[in-house]
Design a protein around this motif. Sequence first.
Motif, PDB file in Angstrom:
ATOM      1  N   PHE A 116      83.879  37.462  17.082  1.00  0.00           N
ATOM      2  CA  PHE A 116      82.923  37.312  15.979  1.00  0.00           C
ATOM      3  C   PHE A 116      82.591  35.833  15.788  1.00  0.00           C
ATOM      4  CE2 PHE A 116      81.565  36.850  11.584  1.00  0.00           C
ATOM      5  CZ  PHE A 116      80.627  37.869  11.483  1.00  0.00           C
ATOM      6  N   GLU A 117      81.294  35.540  15.720  1.00  0.00           N
ATOM      7  CA  GLU A 117      80.833  34.161  15.540  1.00  0.00           C
ATOM      8  C   GLU A 117      79.932  34.056  14.322  1.00  0.00           C
ATOM      9  OE1 GLU A 117      79.884  31.249  19.049  1.00  0.00           O
ATOM     10  OE2 GLU A 117      79.144  33.235  19.571  1.00  0.00           O
ATOM     11  N   MET A 118      80.247  33.129  13.426  1.00  0.00           N
ATOM     12  CA  MET A 118      79.362  32.805  12.322  1.00  0.00           C
ATOM     13  C   MET A 118      79.727  31.404  11.834  1.00  0.00           C
ATOM     14  SD  MET A 118      76.727  34.182  10.781  1.00  0.00           S
ATOM     15  CE  MET A 118      76.880  35.974  10.901  1.00  0.00           C
ATOM     16  N   TYR A 119      78.715  30.555  11.738  1.00  0.00           N
ATOM     17  CA  TYR A 119      78.918  29.176  11.316  1.00  0.00           C
ATOM     18  C   TYR A 119      78.127  28.927  10.036  1.00  0.00           C
ATOM     19  CZ  TYR A 119      80.498  29.062  16.128  1.00  0.00           C
ATOM     20  OH  TYR A 119      81.148  29.339  17.301  1.00  0.00           O
ATOM     21  N   VAL A 120      78.484  27.862   9.318  1.00  0.00           N
ATOM     22  CA  VAL A 120      77.901  27.635   7.994  1.00  0.00           C
ATOM     23  C   VAL A 120      77.418  26.199   7.841  1.00  0.00           C
ATOM     24  CG1 VAL A 120      78.421  27.491   5.512  1.00  0.00           C
ATOM     25  CG2 VAL A 120      79.199  29.465   6.845  1.00  0.00           C
ATOM     26  N   MET A 121      76.214  26.086   7.301  1.00  0.00           N
ATOM     27  CA  MET A 121      75.683  24.834   6.772  1.00  0.00           C
ATOM     28  C   MET A 121      75.979  24.869   5.272  1.00  0.00           C
ATOM     29  SD  MET A 121      71.675  23.731   6.781  1.00  0.00           S
ATOM     30  CE  MET A 121      70.994  22.383   5.815  1.00  0.00           C
ATOM     31  N   LEU A 122      76.980  24.120   4.869  1.00  0.00           N
ATOM     32  CA  LEU A 122      77.502  24.192   3.507  1.00  0.00           C
ATOM     33  C   LEU A 122      76.721  23.258   2.596  1.00  0.00           C
ATOM     34  CD1 LEU A 122      79.919  25.535   1.943  1.00  0.00           C
ATOM     35  CD2 LEU A 122      81.172  23.409   2.368  1.00  0.00           C
ATOM     36  N   GLY A 123      76.096  23.830   1.573  1.00  0.00           N
ATOM     37  CA  GLY A 123      75.311  23.029   0.644  1.00  0.00           C
ATOM     38  C   GLY A 123      76.140  22.515  -0.515  1.00  0.00           C
ATOM     39  N   ALA A 124      75.936  21.233  -0.858  1.00  0.00           N
ATOM     40  CA  ALA A 124      76.525  20.639  -2.062  1.00  0.00           C
ATOM     41  C   ALA A 124      75.376  20.308  -3.006  1.00  0.00           C
ATOM     42  CB  ALA A 124      77.312  19.376  -1.708  1.00  0.00           C
ATOM     43  N   TRP A 125      75.338  20.955  -4.154  1.00  0.00           N
ATOM     44  CA  TRP A 125      74.217  20.810  -5.081  1.00  0.00           C
ATOM     45  C   TRP A 125      74.274  19.444  -5.771  1.00  0.00           C
ATOM     46  CZ3 TRP A 125      70.198  24.115  -5.438  1.00  0.00           C
ATOM     47  CH2 TRP A 125      69.262  23.875  -6.452  1.00  0.00           C
ATOM     48  N   ARG A 131      73.092  29.285   5.832  1.00  0.00           N
ATOM     49  CA  ARG A 131      72.977  28.159   4.920  1.00  0.00           C
ATOM     50  C   ARG A 131      73.331  28.615   3.516  1.00  0.00           C
ATOM     51  NH1 ARG A 131      67.862  24.872   2.391  1.00  0.00           N
ATOM     52  NH2 ARG A 131      69.217  23.624   1.074  1.00  0.00           N
ATOM     53  N   THR A 132      74.246  27.876   2.857  1.00  0.00           N
ATOM     54  CA  THR A 132      74.552  28.109   1.449  1.00  0.00           C
ATOM     55  C   THR A 132      74.056  26.914   0.643  1.00  0.00           C
ATOM     56  OG1 THR A 132      76.751  27.108   1.601  1.00  0.00           O
ATOM     57  CG2 THR A 132      76.579  29.475   2.055  1.00  0.00           C
ATOM     58  N   TYR A 133      74.130  27.014  -0.699  1.00  0.00           N
ATOM     59  CA  TYR A 133      73.442  26.032  -1.529  1.00  0.00           C
ATOM     60  C   TYR A 133      74.324  25.236  -2.481  1.00  0.00           C
ATOM     61  CZ  TYR A 133      69.106  27.811   0.287  1.00  0.00           C
ATOM     62  OH  TYR A 133      68.087  28.140   1.142  1.00  0.00           O
ATOM     63  N   ASN A 134      75.451  25.786  -2.875  1.00  0.00           N
ATOM     64  CA  ASN A 134      76.328  25.041  -3.790  1.00  0.00           C
ATOM     65  C   ASN A 134      77.761  25.508  -3.618  1.00  0.00           C
ATOM     66  OD1 ASN A 134      77.279  26.934  -6.124  1.00  0.00           O
ATOM     67  ND2 ASN A 134      75.120  27.442  -5.816  1.00  0.00           N
ATOM     68  N   VAL A 135      78.680  24.688  -4.089  1.00  0.00           N
ATOM     69  CA  VAL A 135      80.093  25.067  -4.105  1.00  0.00           C
ATOM     70  C   VAL A 135      80.630  25.025  -5.530  1.00  0.00           C
ATOM     71  CG1 VAL A 135      80.696  24.550  -1.718  1.00  0.00           C
ATOM     72  CG2 VAL A 135      80.619  22.687  -3.367  1.00  0.00           C
ATOM     73  N   GLN A 136      79.724  25.174  -6.495  1.00  0.00           N
ATOM     74  CA  GLN A 136      80.115  25.235  -7.907  1.00  0.00           C
ATOM     75  C   GLN A 136      80.765  26.570  -8.228  1.00  0.00           C
ATOM     76  OE1 GLN A 136      76.099  24.817  -9.163  1.00  0.00           O
ATOM     77  NE2 GLN A 136      76.182  22.593  -9.393  1.00  0.00           N
ATOM     78  N   ASN A 186      69.708  20.133  -2.416  1.00  0.00           N
ATOM     79  CA  ASN A 186      68.658  21.068  -2.027  1.00  0.00           C
ATOM     80  C   ASN A 186      67.411  20.758  -2.841  1.00  0.00           C
ATOM     81  OD1 ASN A 186      67.483  23.641  -0.934  1.00  0.00           O
ATOM     82  ND2 ASN A 186      67.433  24.102  -3.123  1.00  0.00           N
ATOM     83  N   GLU A 187      66.350  20.308  -2.148  1.00  0.00           N
ATOM     84  CA  GLU A 187      65.116  19.903  -2.831  1.00  0.00           C
ATOM     85  C   GLU A 187      65.465  18.998  -4.008  1.00  0.00           C
ATOM     86  OE1 GLU A 187      63.039  23.603  -3.534  1.00  0.00           O
ATOM     87  OE2 GLU A 187      62.405  23.735  -1.452  1.00  0.00           O
ATOM     88  N   ALA A 188      66.411  18.081  -3.748  1.00  0.00           N
ATOM     89  CA  ALA A 188      66.923  17.203  -4.805  1.00  0.00           C
ATOM     90  C   ALA A 188      66.146  15.905  -4.921  1.00  0.00           C
ATOM     91  CB  ALA A 188      68.405  16.890  -4.546  1.00  0.00           C
ATOM     92  N   MET A 189      65.227  15.637  -3.987  1.00  0.00           N
ATOM     93  CA  MET A 189      64.440  14.391  -4.049  1.00  0.00           C
ATOM     94  C   MET A 189      62.973  14.615  -4.368  1.00  0.00           C
ATOM     95  SD  MET A 189      65.972  12.212  -0.802  1.00  0.00           S
ATOM     96  CE  MET A 189      65.554  13.460   0.450  1.00  0.00           C
ATOM     97  N   VAL A 190      62.503  15.844  -4.248  1.00  0.00           N
ATOM     98  CA  VAL A 190      61.069  16.097  -4.415  1.00  0.00           C
ATOM     99  C   VAL A 190      60.719  16.111  -5.902  1.00  0.00           C
ATOM    100  CG1 VAL A 190      61.265  18.638  -4.377  1.00  0.00           C
ATOM    101  CG2 VAL A 190      59.159  17.520  -3.595  1.00  0.00           C
TER     102      VAL A 190
END
Length: 404
Positions: free
Chosen positions: A89-98, A63-68, A144-148
Amino acid sequence: MLESKKKTHTEKQLSAADILGNPDYLAISYGGYRQKTRDIQPTINELKDDMKLLSAMGIKILRTYNVQLQQASNLLKAISELKNEDSSFEMYVMLGAWIDCLNAWTDRVPNHEVESEQNAGEIDRAVALAKQYPDIVKIIAVGNEAMVNWATSYFVRPRVILKWVNYLQDLKQKGELPGDLWITSSDDFSSWGGDSNYHNEDLNNLIRAVDYISMHTYPMHNSHYNPAFWLVSEEELELSDKEKVDSAMQRAILFSQKQFDSVSNYMRSLGINKPVHIGETGWATISNEHYGADGSKAADEYKSGKYYQLMREWTNKEKVSCFYFEAFDEQWKDAANPLGSENHFGLINLKGQAKYAIWGLIDKGVFNGLTRDGKTITKTYNGKEKDLLEDVHVPPLREEIINY
């Protein structure tokens, strides 16, 4: 024959539905920053070294958090290069947009009713990367924790997250994004309906719009803010110190399970049934603040290791993905306070030492031949549990009145 089997394996494109909730595809949160500032980005080679270490640990979803910044795009490039070098080789990504509100992270007062003008560009960058690396990016998380509401510097209302989730879902419908790409938002359990104060129609529509719910749960933080579950009871006074700590860690897992259930139950109360996964949870190993020896006494390597073990056991059994926070210590998070807890959530520290949670992997030899920043991976405390236990503090007694 072996070659053809290998080729068939790599040709099968797995989707988020295939990997989320699959115990063979362990998940983790990843940053990879080594320095005290994010101005110094990890290099492609550093990222590749980290990927090899995580792969050796059985991690297959990040999991990543931003693409800035360049970190996310460089990470995808690094994974792509590793796949080209080794087709297995296997690796997948949950791409975060801040996602931010207007005036976030400035000297002006944040306006939580209006979103930042930067959000559109962030979503566009995430879309571009998902298109460029469809074999790697399997999930986009909007915010990411953008509503709390305790994210006072930047939180937005659910309608903002809903707007961008709907936008991405529409791109899928138009064929501009892969149809099996899953869209979510990753937020605290409370803002997913676990707390009734957050119940509103925008949230309900968001739950309907996402492909799954990604919720956060942090009993370690609650050992200070909501400590009733954490404190040692009078009935436990006769237990050894280690037994008291172990009992507290069992209660910590129950605390997370209750938060998980509160989100699941709220979702089902709306007549909705879709996956709920843990987008973030973790336990710091050092703290000179609320969670240290002068506070709730939660942060140390033993408790962190127990939490990791118990959390993996529970989520694997229930087929819930757990993006454990986090892979490696990152010292930029609280650069002014080296002993701040935010710097010490990693399973591997900045010296290339595996913390107690994964000492067993050292014993299995999974890191043989691998390095981080030129260092071979060794155990903290030289692998001596007796020395580690000397730094462990028993949680406070329920009957004690402690101002922390």
